[in-house]
Write a protein that holds these residues in place. Sequence first.
Motif, short mmCIF file in Angstrom:
data_model
loop_
_atom_site.label_atom_id
_atom_site.label_comp_id
_atom_site.label_asym_id
_atom_site.label_seq_id
_atom_site.Cartn_x
_atom_site.Cartn_y
_atom_site.Cartn_z
N PRO A 126 67.38 8.62 63.44
CA PRO A 126 66.98 9.57 62.27
C PRO A 126 66.75 11.02 62.48
O PRO A 126 66.67 11.64 61.40
CB PRO A 126 66.34 8.81 61.34
CG PRO A 126 65.32 8.23 62.20
CD PRO A 126 66.07 7.75 63.34
N TYR A 127 66.43 11.38 63.70
CA TYR A 127 65.76 12.46 64.00
C TYR A 127 66.72 13.75 63.89
O TYR A 127 66.16 14.82 64.18
CB TYR A 127 65.03 12.53 65.26
CG TYR A 127 64.12 11.22 64.98
CD1 TYR A 127 63.10 11.38 63.83
CD2 TYR A 127 64.16 10.05 65.73
CE1 TYR A 127 62.13 10.44 63.97
CE2 TYR A 127 63.15 9.22 65.37
CZ TYR A 127 62.25 9.30 64.50
OH TYR A 127 61.40 8.19 64.36
N LEU A 128 68.07 13.67 63.33
CA LEU A 128 68.71 14.94 62.97
C LEU A 128 68.53 14.83 61.44
O LEU A 128 69.26 15.48 60.63
CB LEU A 128 70.19 14.80 63.41
CG LEU A 128 70.24 15.15 65.01
CD1 LEU A 128 71.69 14.77 65.41
CD2 LEU A 128 69.82 16.45 65.25
N GLY A 129 67.58 14.17 60.72
CA GLY A 129 67.64 14.05 59.37
C GLY A 129 68.32 12.71 59.01
O GLY A 129 69.52 12.28 59.27
N PHE A 130 67.86 11.75 57.92
CA PHE A 130 68.06 10.89 57.48
C PHE A 130 69.55 10.95 56.99
O PHE A 130 70.34 9.92 57.21
CB PHE A 130 67.43 9.94 56.61
CG PHE A 130 67.64 8.71 56.26
CD1 PHE A 130 67.24 7.76 57.01
CD2 PHE A 130 68.65 8.34 55.40
CE1 PHE A 130 67.27 6.29 56.76
CE2 PHE A 130 68.92 6.83 55.01
CZ PHE A 130 68.31 5.80 55.75
N GLY A 131 69.91 12.05 56.19
CA GLY A 131 71.22 12.54 55.54
C GLY A 131 72.32 12.15 56.78
O GLY A 131 73.48 11.94 56.38
N SER A 132 72.02 12.63 58.05
CA SER A 132 73.04 12.47 59.15
C SER A 132 73.60 11.03 59.47
O SER A 132 74.65 10.90 60.19
CB SER A 132 72.53 13.06 60.30
OG SER A 132 71.45 12.31 60.92
N LEU A 133 72.92 10.16 58.84
CA LEU A 133 73.27 8.60 59.11
C LEU A 133 74.26 8.05 58.04
O LEU A 133 74.53 6.88 58.09
CB LEU A 133 71.81 7.88 58.99
CG LEU A 133 70.91 8.19 60.20
CD1 LEU A 133 69.69 7.15 59.95
CD2 LEU A 133 71.37 7.96 61.69
N ARG A 134 74.40 9.07 57.09
CA ARG A 134 75.20 8.44 56.08
C ARG A 134 76.75 7.94 56.38
O ARG A 134 77.18 6.78 56.07
CB ARG A 134 75.67 9.61 54.98
CG ARG A 134 76.48 9.29 54.08
CD ARG A 134 76.31 7.82 53.22
NE ARG A 134 74.92 7.94 52.68
CZ ARG A 134 74.33 6.74 52.10
NH1 ARG A 134 75.34 5.73 52.03
NH2 ARG A 134 73.24 7.01 51.56
N PRO A 135 77.49 8.48 57.58
CA PRO A 135 78.30 7.86 57.88
C PRO A 135 78.44 6.47 58.44
O PRO A 135 79.24 5.61 58.21
CB PRO A 135 79.09 8.80 59.30
CG PRO A 135 78.51 10.05 58.73
CD PRO A 135 76.96 9.73 58.20
N PHE A 136 77.15 6.13 59.34
CA PHE A 136 76.91 4.76 59.68
C PHE A 136 76.65 3.90 58.79
O PHE A 136 77.20 2.74 58.44
CB PHE A 136 75.31 4.79 60.46
CG PHE A 136 75.66 5.22 61.88
CD1 PHE A 136 76.18 4.69 62.84
CD2 PHE A 136 75.37 6.78 62.06
CE1 PHE A 136 76.42 5.25 64.10
CE2 PHE A 136 75.48 7.43 63.30
CZ PHE A 136 75.85 6.61 64.45
N LEU A 137 76.06 4.39 57.54
CA LEU A 137 75.78 3.34 56.29
C LEU A 137 77.17 3.19 55.36
O LEU A 137 77.22 1.92 55.05
CB LEU A 137 74.79 4.23 55.34
CG LEU A 137 73.48 4.46 55.78
CD1 LEU A 137 72.24 4.97 54.76
CD2 LEU A 137 72.65 3.26 56.87
N LEU A 180 65.03 4.11 53.35
CA LEU A 180 65.75 2.87 53.73
C LEU A 180 65.50 2.25 52.31
O LEU A 180 66.46 1.39 51.93
CB LEU A 180 65.19 1.98 54.84
CG LEU A 180 65.90 2.67 56.19
CD1 LEU A 180 64.84 2.31 57.11
CD2 LEU A 180 67.44 2.16 56.55
N ARG A 181 64.38 2.16 51.70
CA ARG A 181 63.88 1.40 50.62
C ARG A 181 65.29 1.89 49.51
O ARG A 181 65.46 1.02 48.77
CB ARG A 181 62.61 1.63 50.24
CG ARG A 181 61.99 0.84 49.20
CD ARG A 181 60.45 1.10 49.25
NE ARG A 181 59.68 1.07 50.21
CZ ARG A 181 59.09 2.19 50.93
NH1 ARG A 181 59.02 3.17 50.39
NH2 ARG A 181 58.56 1.84 52.27
#
Length: 271
Positions: A126-137, A180-181
């Motif tokens: 997540p170390y480019l910012g949690f928002g960067s993970l949105r495509p994975f989610l 995550l919560r």
Amino acid sequence: MSFGSRARAAMDAYGPACIGIDPHGALLEAWGVGDTLEGLDRFAAACVEAFAGQVGFVKPQSAFFERFGARGVAILERTLQDLRHTGTLTILDVKRGDIGSTAEAYADAYLDEDSPMAADAVTVSPYLGFGSLRPFLDVAEKNDAGVFVLALTSNPEGPEVQHAASSSGRTVAGDVLAALRAANEGATPMGSYGAVVGATIGETDEDLDVNGPLLAPGFGSQGGTVDDLRRIFGDVAHLVLPSTSRQVLSAGPDVDALRAAAVAVNESLQL
């Protein structure tokens, strides 16, 4: 079924242990198969035979396949395909993290049901910012897959980032856990987005209840014990997937011995 539902069912049916599939060179040599493409192929086939439908979770480490190039990746693809739909869930350990269309491409590669390398879940950073993970989610939700996000890792370098204070007043790890919560809010029996929290991190004051699975590498030969798991996770121990590789893989290459070692780990995990 969502990944969270399937993960809960797998934990209840087989136990919570996650068996790492880590074909590093020294292990292939110890097995007597050789640190070669042929040795990798024999190793992977033995792991599939030993674990498919016998344990709840397996975690192939992509790097140990990738080091053999395209033919190693082909073996990884076949391993994932052979393991899936047997009752054993695959967590592909790739720790990817990027932005925009690149993150979406990674997500499609590992989580899209039609991909040749599709896994049930994937690890991400997540170390480019949690928002960067949105495509994975998003891709995970579309394909009933899961995502495990690095939060509190047990490597000695981790705390310099993960324990740092963020603008929210929490630690960086605390921000990841809070995100995550929120992503898992309202999911039953638990959400599909989990955290990676090492089994050897020592004490922590972080709230580890993310209403999702908690992948805990470092159990077994790396020093993590059942007592450590109870101490670290406390009231959320029922969400923990303790991950071990060497403790089980050292029993190879005999398939029956591998399977027995994995069963023994699950039997030891009375959390």
